[in-house]
Design an enzyme around this catalytic site. Sequence first.
Site, mmCIF file in Angstrom:
data_model
loop_
_atom_site.group_PDB
_atom_site.id
_atom_site.type_symbol
_atom_site.label_atom_id
_atom_site.label_comp_id
_atom_site.label_asym_id
_atom_site.label_seq_id
_atom_site.Cartn_x
_atom_site.Cartn_y
_atom_site.Cartn_z
ATOM 1 N N ILE A 5 40.469 46.260 39.528
ATOM 2 C CA ILE A 5 39.944 45.040 40.259
ATOM 3 C C ILE A 5 40.891 44.124 40.386
ATOM 4 C CG2 ILE A 5 39.483 43.766 38.033
ATOM 5 C CD1 ILE A 5 37.292 44.179 41.138
ATOM 6 N N LYS A 45 33.696 38.852 35.856
ATOM 7 C CA LYS A 45 32.585 39.205 35.209
ATOM 8 C C LYS A 45 32.377 40.503 34.499
ATOM 9 C CE LYS A 45 31.239 42.724 37.709
ATOM 10 N NZ LYS A 45 30.660 44.117 37.245
#
Length: 313
Positions: free
Chosen positions: A13, A89
């Site tokens: 990510i 998140k």
Amino acid sequence: MAWDIALVGIGKIARDQHIPAIAGNPDFTLAATSSRNATVDGAEAFKSLPELLEARPDISCISLCTPPQVRYADARAALEAGRHVMLEKPPGATLSEVHDLQALAEAKGVSLYATWHSRHAAAVELARNWLADKAIRKVEVIWKEDVRRWHPGQEWIWEPGGLGVFDPGINGLSVLTAIYPRPIHLTDASLTFPENRQTPIAADLTFRDPAGAEMSAVFDWRQEGEQTWAIHVTTDEGEAKLTEGGARFFVGDEEQPTGETASAALGGEYPSLYARFAELVPGSTIDVDLSPMTHVSDAFTLGRRLTTDPFEF
């Protein structure tokens, strides 16, 4: 003036989203990284965040991309050192640890930003505005994807705190809580666990809307072929749907243009996140909304446990 920022956890990510977003934002300069086994060209590399914090007191901002199970210790260390912190998140492994981080950020007078990237998809703002004055009858959240495609070999997602299918499912919940005109709460859940794993591979949820709308969500990590990230809404003025994770919004069969939304103008979800972080830092402002994570926590509390076949990558 650009702020020096450090990126912690150089995994998929970080490389796919965070590094390009920082590079494209004039308010930030990627000055350093912390990772056990990865580096980024042009940024000073450290093996641990405490080492980075001690060596680089000039770095004012820390962005944490590590798995949620290990994020709390790094977030607390950064806040204790007086740095502004941005959390990938979900913001933590538990609600209580994020509450603790928020209290610490307030005490230290620094920013804490719990991000929900899917809320910054191009059409989410359109959907929120369109639904604001509608009588809503039914809502269906459908979030189905292939775990092997999006988390190849990532064993941490199957460990306690890794959330399993709620890792993507919480994205759908973050969009739902952003566009829905009033609070809702979970009333029922079924969670399906592979017999050899500690987190679920599928989930079915039911919510209560105080205005009476029928509300459900289905999450599944076994979807091959076309991936489905959608929210379907039935209102007194017709059908509407968000598709592609919030990138497109339709009223009936007519797609609504996204060219004027803030996220579209900034070039995507993660550029929009860093633009928001840049707004928070000057005033040491805190932006922490735990409603998506609360629904996940409630699902684990209320959920009936079902068992399915073993899962292996």
